[in-house]
Design a protein around this motif. Structure first.
Motif, mmCIF file in Angstrom:
data_model
loop_
_atom_site.group_PDB
_atom_site.id
_atom_site.type_symbol
_atom_site.label_atom_id
_atom_site.label_comp_id
_atom_site.label_asym_id
_atom_site.label_seq_id
_atom_site.Cartn_x
_atom_site.Cartn_y
_atom_site.Cartn_z
ATOM 1 N N MET A 91 -27.530 -21.095 -7.706
ATOM 2 C CA MET A 91 -26.532 -22.074 -8.072
ATOM 3 C C MET A 91 -26.832 -23.381 -7.340
ATOM 4 O O MET A 91 -26.826 -23.420 -6.107
ATOM 5 C CB MET A 91 -25.153 -21.538 -7.684
ATOM 6 N N PRO A 92 -27.124 -24.432 -8.070
ATOM 7 C CA PRO A 92 -27.456 -25.713 -7.436
ATOM 8 C C PRO A 92 -26.208 -26.379 -6.841
ATOM 9 O O PRO A 92 -25.112 -26.254 -7.362
ATOM 10 C CB PRO A 92 -28.025 -26.551 -8.582
ATOM 11 N N VAL A 93 -26.417 -27.052 -5.732
ATOM 12 C CA VAL A 93 -25.340 -27.780 -5.080
ATOM 13 C C VAL A 93 -25.283 -29.171 -5.710
ATOM 14 O O VAL A 93 -26.272 -29.897 -5.728
ATOM 15 C CB VAL A 93 -25.585 -27.893 -3.564
ATOM 16 N N THR A 94 -24.123 -29.518 -6.243
ATOM 17 C CA THR A 94 -23.953 -30.817 -6.884
ATOM 18 C C THR A 94 -23.132 -31.731 -5.983
ATOM 19 O O THR A 94 -22.476 -31.279 -5.037
ATOM 20 C CB THR A 94 -23.234 -30.669 -8.237
ATOM 21 N N LEU A 95 -23.161 -33.010 -6.315
ATOM 22 C CA LEU A 95 -22.364 -33.983 -5.568
ATOM 23 C C LEU A 95 -20.877 -33.654 -5.682
ATOM 24 O O LEU A 95 -20.131 -33.768 -4.702
ATOM 25 C CB LEU A 95 -22.642 -35.403 -6.068
ATOM 26 N N ASP A 96 -20.464 -33.203 -6.865
ATOM 27 C CA ASP A 96 -19.059 -32.825 -7.055
ATOM 28 C C ASP A 96 -18.651 -31.686 -6.122
ATOM 29 O O ASP A 96 -17.554 -31.701 -5.561
ATOM 30 C CB ASP A 96 -18.791 -32.409 -8.502
ATOM 31 N N SER A 97 -19.514 -30.704 -5.949
ATOM 32 C CA SER A 97 -19.157 -29.582 -5.078
ATOM 33 C C SER A 97 -19.129 -30.007 -3.610
ATOM 34 O O SER A 97 -18.306 -29.518 -2.835
ATOM 35 C CB SER A 97 -20.095 -28.392 -5.290
ATOM 36 N N ILE A 98 -19.995 -30.935 -3.226
ATOM 37 C CA ILE A 98 -19.982 -31.450 -1.851
ATOM 38 C C ILE A 98 -18.699 -32.232 -1.599
ATOM 39 O O ILE A 98 -18.036 -32.056 -0.567
ATOM 40 C CB ILE A 98 -21.226 -32.326 -1.582
ATOM 41 N N VAL A 99 -18.318 -33.083 -2.553
ATOM 42 C CA VAL A 99 -17.089 -33.862 -2.419
ATOM 43 C C VAL A 99 -15.887 -32.928 -2.330
ATOM 44 O O VAL A 99 -14.986 -33.121 -1.506
ATOM 45 C CB VAL A 99 -16.948 -34.865 -3.583
ATOM 46 N N MET A 100 -15.863 -31.895 -3.182
ATOM 47 C CA MET A 100 -14.751 -30.951 -3.156
ATOM 48 C C MET A 100 -14.705 -30.216 -1.808
ATOM 49 O O MET A 100 -13.632 -30.045 -1.221
ATOM 50 C CB MET A 100 -14.865 -29.934 -4.289
ATOM 51 N N PHE A 101 -15.848 -29.815 -1.288
ATOM 52 C CA PHE A 101 -15.905 -29.138 0.007
ATOM 53 C C PHE A 101 -15.360 -30.040 1.116
ATOM 54 O O PHE A 101 -14.569 -29.609 1.954
ATOM 55 C CB PHE A 101 -17.346 -28.719 0.307
ATOM 56 N N LEU A 102 -15.765 -31.325 1.109
ATOM 57 C CA LEU A 102 -15.268 -32.268 2.112
ATOM 58 C C LEU A 102 -13.760 -32.481 1.966
ATOM 59 O O LEU A 102 -13.045 -32.657 2.957
ATOM 60 C CB LEU A 102 -16.019 -33.591 2.018
ATOM 61 N N GLY A 103 -13.274 -32.439 0.718
ATOM 62 C CA GLY A 103 -11.836 -32.552 0.492
ATOM 63 C C GLY A 103 -11.075 -31.395 1.108
ATOM 64 O O GLY A 103 -9.994 -31.572 1.686
ATOM 65 N N TRP A 104 -11.631 -30.187 0.992
ATOM 66 C CA TRP A 104 -10.999 -29.022 1.613
ATOM 67 C C TRP A 104 -10.991 -29.147 3.132
ATOM 68 O O TRP A 104 -10.021 -28.770 3.794
ATOM 69 C CB TRP A 104 -11.695 -27.732 1.185
ATOM 70 N N ILE A 105 -12.060 -29.681 3.687
ATOM 71 C CA ILE A 105 -12.101 -29.907 5.140
ATOM 72 C C ILE A 105 -11.017 -30.907 5.537
ATOM 73 O O ILE A 105 -10.306 -30.717 6.534
ATOM 74 C CB ILE A 105 -13.495 -30.380 5.595
ATOM 75 N N GLY A 106 -10.880 -31.975 4.753
ATOM 76 C CA GLY A 106 -9.833 -32.967 5.021
ATOM 77 C C GLY A 106 -8.444 -32.366 4.939
ATOM 78 O O GLY A 106 -7.581 -32.632 5.781
ATOM 79 N N ALA A 107 -8.204 -31.546 3.913
ATOM 80 C CA ALA A 107 -6.896 -30.903 3.767
ATOM 81 C C ALA A 107 -6.621 -29.975 4.948
ATOM 82 O O ALA A 107 -5.509 -29.963 5.499
ATOM 83 C CB ALA A 107 -6.838 -30.133 2.455
ATOM 84 N N ALA A 108 -7.622 -29.230 5.362
ATOM 85 C CA ALA A 108 -7.462 -28.328 6.506
ATOM 86 C C ALA A 108 -7.189 -29.130 7.786
ATOM 87 O O ALA A 108 -6.347 -28.738 8.606
ATOM 88 C CB ALA A 108 -8.701 -27.452 6.671
#
Length: 137
Positions: free
Chosen positions: A1-18
């Motif tokens: 499964m390739p890592v996309t910019l969208d998935s990186i942004v979403m991951f960073l968003g989860w870090i921000g929410a946490a």
């Protein structure tokens, strides 16, 4: 499964929410003061990351709210840094040395046997008082 910019942004968003939840929980439980650097920096991180996700998804009301949150956080960090610099300057100037000062009698002929201890007015760097940093009334 390739890592996309969208998935990186979403991951960073989860870090921000946490980060936002952690900051809120730590203040609510009394482990951090609202005027502490850890709280302000964690809040700033949360706002920046969640604002980035909102911008990437075109959610402009959330972007605006997070920008205001960032401005408030930056202002709070600047105030904390200025308070820390004032405390350090006071310690260097000798105003917070905890020195013993003799108490003179009314005739000023001989020092009394009692001594007054000047309390150390500097607070630990990580926990300034809310009034000291201008975050309390």
């Amino acid at each position: 499964m390739p890592v996309t910019l969208d998935s990186i942004v979403m991951f960073l968003g989860w870090i921000g929410a946490a980060a936002g939840v952690v900051a809120y929980a730590m203040v609510s439980r009394g482990r951090w003061a609202a005027s502490s650097a850890p709280f302000q920096l964690t809040n700033l991180t949360a706002a920046g990351l969640m604002g980035m996700v909102a911008a990437a998804n075109g959610v402009w009301p959330s972007v605006a709210a997070n920008l205001v949150w960032i401005v408030i956080g930056v202002q709070a960090v600047v105030v904390l840094l200025r308070a820390r610099a004032r405390r350090r300057a006071a310690v260097v100037d000798g105003r917070a040395t905890g020195a013993v000062v003799p108490v003179l009698t009314s005739s000023d002929l001989a020092p009394a046997t009692e001594a007054v201890v000047v309390p150390d007015v500097a607070l630990p760097d990580d926990e300034p008082s809310p009034r000291e940093v201008g975050l309390a009334a």
